[in-house]
Design an enzyme around this catalytic site. Structure first.
Site, mmCIF file in Angstrom:
data_model
loop_
_atom_site.group_PDB
_atom_site.id
_atom_site.type_symbol
_atom_site.label_atom_id
_atom_site.label_comp_id
_atom_site.label_asym_id
_atom_site.label_seq_id
_atom_site.Cartn_x
_atom_site.Cartn_y
_atom_site.Cartn_z
ATOM 1 N N ASP A 254 -45.157 10.299 -83.865
ATOM 2 C CA ASP A 254 -44.910 10.075 -82.436
ATOM 3 C C ASP A 254 -43.528 9.459 -82.223
ATOM 4 O O ASP A 254 -43.284 8.315 -82.608
ATOM 5 C CB ASP A 254 -45.975 9.120 -81.876
ATOM 6 C CG ASP A 254 -45.782 8.896 -80.380
ATOM 7 O OD1 ASP A 254 -46.315 9.697 -79.596
ATOM 8 O OD2 ASP A 254 -45.074 7.927 -79.997
ATOM 9 N N TYR B 264 -36.413 6.386 -78.207
ATOM 10 C CA TYR B 264 -36.372 5.714 -79.509
ATOM 11 C C TYR B 264 -35.090 6.039 -80.296
ATOM 12 O O TYR B 264 -34.775 5.368 -81.269
ATOM 13 C CB TYR B 264 -37.588 6.076 -80.386
ATOM 14 C CG TYR B 264 -38.944 5.890 -79.736
ATOM 15 C CD1 TYR B 264 -39.095 5.167 -78.551
ATOM 16 C CD2 TYR B 264 -40.093 6.436 -80.289
ATOM 17 C CE1 TYR B 264 -40.337 5.010 -77.945
ATOM 18 C CE2 TYR B 264 -41.337 6.277 -79.695
ATOM 19 C CZ TYR B 264 -41.447 5.580 -78.517
ATOM 20 O OH TYR B 264 -42.673 5.427 -77.921
ATOM 21 N N LYS C 237 -41.002 12.545 -76.029
ATOM 22 C CA LYS C 237 -41.247 12.196 -74.624
ATOM 23 C C LYS C 237 -39.965 12.241 -73.795
ATOM 24 O O LYS C 237 -38.883 11.955 -74.315
ATOM 25 C CB LYS C 237 -41.830 10.772 -74.541
ATOM 26 C CG LYS C 237 -42.940 10.512 -75.535
ATOM 27 C CD LYS C 237 -43.545 9.129 -75.389
ATOM 28 C CE LYS C 237 -44.486 8.823 -76.553
ATOM 29 N NZ LYS C 237 -43.826 8.282 -77.736
ATOM 30 N N HIS D 205 -42.899 10.174 -70.214
ATOM 31 C CA HIS D 205 -43.070 8.829 -70.777
ATOM 32 C C HIS D 205 -43.643 7.829 -69.767
ATOM 33 O O HIS D 205 -44.387 6.921 -70.121
ATOM 34 C CB HIS D 205 -41.700 8.332 -71.269
ATOM 35 C CG HIS D 205 -41.771 7.389 -72.434
ATOM 36 N ND1 HIS D 205 -40.862 7.418 -73.454
ATOM 37 C CD2 HIS D 205 -42.632 6.392 -72.743
ATOM 38 C CE1 HIS D 205 -41.156 6.472 -74.343
ATOM 39 N NE2 HIS D 205 -42.226 5.838 -73.927
HETATM 40 N N1 LIG Z 1 -45.754 5.760 -74.521
HETATM 41 C C1 LIG Z 1 -45.345 4.512 -74.511
HETATM 42 O O1 LIG Z 1 -44.952 3.973 -73.471
HETATM 43 C C2 LIG Z 1 -45.384 3.732 -75.784
HETATM 44 C C3 LIG Z 1 -45.237 2.343 -75.752
HETATM 45 C C4 LIG Z 1 -45.302 1.642 -76.946
HETATM 46 C C5 LIG Z 1 -45.503 2.322 -78.155
HETATM 47 N N2 LIG Z 1 -45.608 3.677 -78.160
HETATM 48 C C6 LIG Z 1 -45.837 4.426 -79.437
HETATM 49 O O2 LIG Z 1 -46.904 3.812 -80.130
HETATM 50 C C7 LIG Z 1 -46.471 3.398 -81.425
HETATM 51 C C8 LIG Z 1 -47.203 2.157 -81.886
HETATM 52 O O3 LIG Z 1 -47.059 1.089 -80.965
HETATM 53 P P1 LIG Z 1 -46.106 -0.176 -81.219
HETATM 54 O O4 LIG Z 1 -45.010 0.209 -82.125
HETATM 55 O O5 LIG Z 1 -45.778 -0.742 -79.888
HETATM 56 O O6 LIG Z 1 -47.024 -1.263 -81.918
HETATM 57 P P2 LIG Z 1 -48.248 -1.346 -82.949
HETATM 58 O O7 LIG Z 1 -48.404 -0.091 -83.715
HETATM 59 O O8 LIG Z 1 -49.393 -1.903 -82.200
HETATM 60 O O9 LIG Z 1 -47.752 -2.509 -83.905
HETATM 61 C C9 LIG Z 1 -46.619 -2.412 -84.709
HETATM 62 C C10 LIG Z 1 -46.361 -3.788 -85.319
HETATM 63 O O10 LIG Z 1 -47.443 -4.139 -86.186
HETATM 64 C C11 LIG Z 1 -46.943 -4.379 -87.503
HETATM 65 N N3 LIG Z 1 -47.913 -3.794 -88.440
HETATM 66 C C12 LIG Z 1 -48.126 -2.486 -88.684
HETATM 67 N N4 LIG Z 1 -49.128 -2.333 -89.576
HETATM 68 C C13 LIG Z 1 -49.559 -3.564 -89.890
HETATM 69 C C14 LIG Z 1 -50.561 -4.032 -90.761
HETATM 70 N N5 LIG Z 1 -51.328 -3.194 -91.455
HETATM 71 N N6 LIG Z 1 -50.738 -5.382 -90.863
HETATM 72 C C15 LIG Z 1 -49.957 -6.226 -90.151
HETATM 73 N N7 LIG Z 1 -48.989 -5.843 -89.303
HETATM 74 C C16 LIG Z 1 -48.790 -4.508 -89.180
HETATM 75 C C17 LIG Z 1 -45.595 -3.681 -87.574
HETATM 76 O O11 LIG Z 1 -44.735 -4.333 -88.458
HETATM 77 P P3 LIG Z 1 -43.962 -3.562 -89.646
HETATM 78 O O12 LIG Z 1 -43.309 -2.339 -89.051
HETATM 79 O O13 LIG Z 1 -42.982 -4.592 -90.092
HETATM 80 O O14 LIG Z 1 -44.986 -3.217 -90.672
HETATM 81 C C18 LIG Z 1 -45.099 -3.839 -86.129
HETATM 82 O O15 LIG Z 1 -44.507 -5.108 -85.943
HETATM 83 C C19 LIG Z 1 -44.959 3.215 -81.227
HETATM 84 O O16 LIG Z 1 -44.256 3.161 -82.447
HETATM 85 C C20 LIG Z 1 -44.640 4.401 -80.364
HETATM 86 O O17 LIG Z 1 -44.588 5.573 -81.149
HETATM 87 C C21 LIG Z 1 -45.573 4.392 -76.994
#
Ligand SMILES: NC(=O)c1ccc[n+]([C@@H]2O[C@H](COP(=O)([O-])OP(=O)(O)OC[C@H]3O[C@@H](n4cnc5c(N)ncnc54)[C@H](OP(=O)(O)O)[C@@H]3O)[C@@H](O)[C@H]2O)c1
Length: 274
Positions: free
Chosen positions: A48, A53, A78, A111
């Site tokens: 994704d 990004y 997106k 988005h």
């Molecule tokens: N459509 C939208 O508006 C929107 C908004 C937000 C996100 N997104 C998408 O959703 C994806 C995921 O959401 P997100 O990046 O906001 O946050 P997330 O996946 O909820 O959390 C990522 C965070 O958690 C840590 N992490 C990952 N695996 C872990 C584990 N097993 N144990 C402990 N910590 C862990 C990562 O650190 P490390 O990387 O250091 O491991 C990072 O700091 C994004 O990358 C993006 O593709 C879309």
């Protein structure tokens, strides 16, 4: 049949989308190439990204480098907020298409439900979809109100709605609405951006299932039949987050995790977007 890391859900247009993907928001170029490469090697078949990004070309490169046949990897990107409008949206789509350089994009999302422009954008993207340059079209950060408005006027319902969804933001009504209208819900920030993985209740479930709190969050989303895209740039965590198809949360524990809901948002809140 039991699910695996490559298991898919059939979208409302018949396209198959893997339940689990790697999110790449806030990954640098190098991190994107390495993380996507490692995830694909481990078995992930879904990535994704987004124009916002700034790493679409690295995602495309890592997918091509993996040697995995293109039709076995599902890639989402997106359209960002300054690219809305009848003329701008198809141009923005083609920029992403070129950046990724993977042929047809599997899923293209609006988005954010930008006020005023979003309908023209959707109509313009319907044409892009008809031309076969993307396999499915969807939205992100749409509330029930935004979806109702779109469904009322469109000839084609979105295939997916990607929203924030995790145990502290259990969007039950939105999930039920999407299910009723055959729109697949997809969970972003499923790990609460890592900010609450030490919550004592989550830790308690994790200890009982001999799993990590992150795995509990991902498994909970999948059992709600929500596609989930945790982000990590660490190989061990990418593997940990992908190892969620060999255990099952009981109905009682699913309900107990549902009850952790606090309507807590760690990313964006689209509720007040007219
Ligand atoms: N459509 C939208 O508006 C929107 C908004 C937000 C996100 N997104 C998408 O959703 C994806 C995921 O959401 P997100 O990046 O906001 O946050 P997330 O996946 O909820 O959390 C990522 C965070 O958690 C840590 N992490 C990952 N695996 C872990 C584990 N097993 N144990 C402990 N910590 C862990 C990562 O650190 P490390 O990387 O250091 O491991 C990072 O700091 C994004 O990358 C993006 O593709 C879309």
């Amino acid at each position: 049949m039991s699910q695996t890391i490559g298991s898919t859900v059939k979208l409302n247009n018949g396209v198959e989308m893997p339940w689990l993907g790697l999110g790449v928001w806030q990954l640098s170029s190098k991190e994107t190439i390495e993380s996507v490469g490692h995830a694909l090697k481990f078995g992930y078949r879904h990535i994704d990204t987004a124009t916002l990004y700034g790493n679409e070309s690295e995602v495309g490169l890592a997918v091509r480098k993996s040697g995995i046949p293109r039709d076995q990897v599902f890639v989402t990107t997106k359209l960002w907020n300054n690219d809305h409008g009848r003329d701008r949206a198809p141009r923005a789509f083609m920029e992403s298409y070129k950046e990724l350089d993977l042929g047809p994009i599997d899923l293209y999302l609006i988005h954010w439900p930008v006020e005023g422009d979003r309908h023209q954008t959707w109509d313009a993207l319907l044409k892009v979809h008809q031309e076969g340059k993307c396999r499915a079209l969807g939205v992100s950060n749409y509330t029930i109100k935004h979806l109702e408005e779109l469904l009322e006027r469109t000839s084609m319902a979105p295939a997916v709605n990607q929203v924030e969804f995790h145990p502290f933001l259990y969007q039950k009504e939105l999930l039920e609405f999407c299910r009723k209208h055959k729109i697949q819900l997809e969970a972003y920030s499923p790990l609460i951006k890592g900010s609450r993985l030490n919550d004592p209740k989550l830790v308690e479930f994790a200890t009982r299932y001999k799993r990590s709190p992150a795995q509990i969050c991902i498994r909970w989303a999948i059992q709600h039949e929500v596609v989930v895209i945790p982000k990590s740039c660490h190989k061990g965590r990418i593997e940990e987050n992908g190892t969620v198809f060999d255990f099952k949360l009981s109905a009682k524990d699913m309900a107990a995790i549902d009850a952790l809901n606090e309507d807590f948002r760690c990313t964006w809140d689209p509720s007040n977007t007219p």
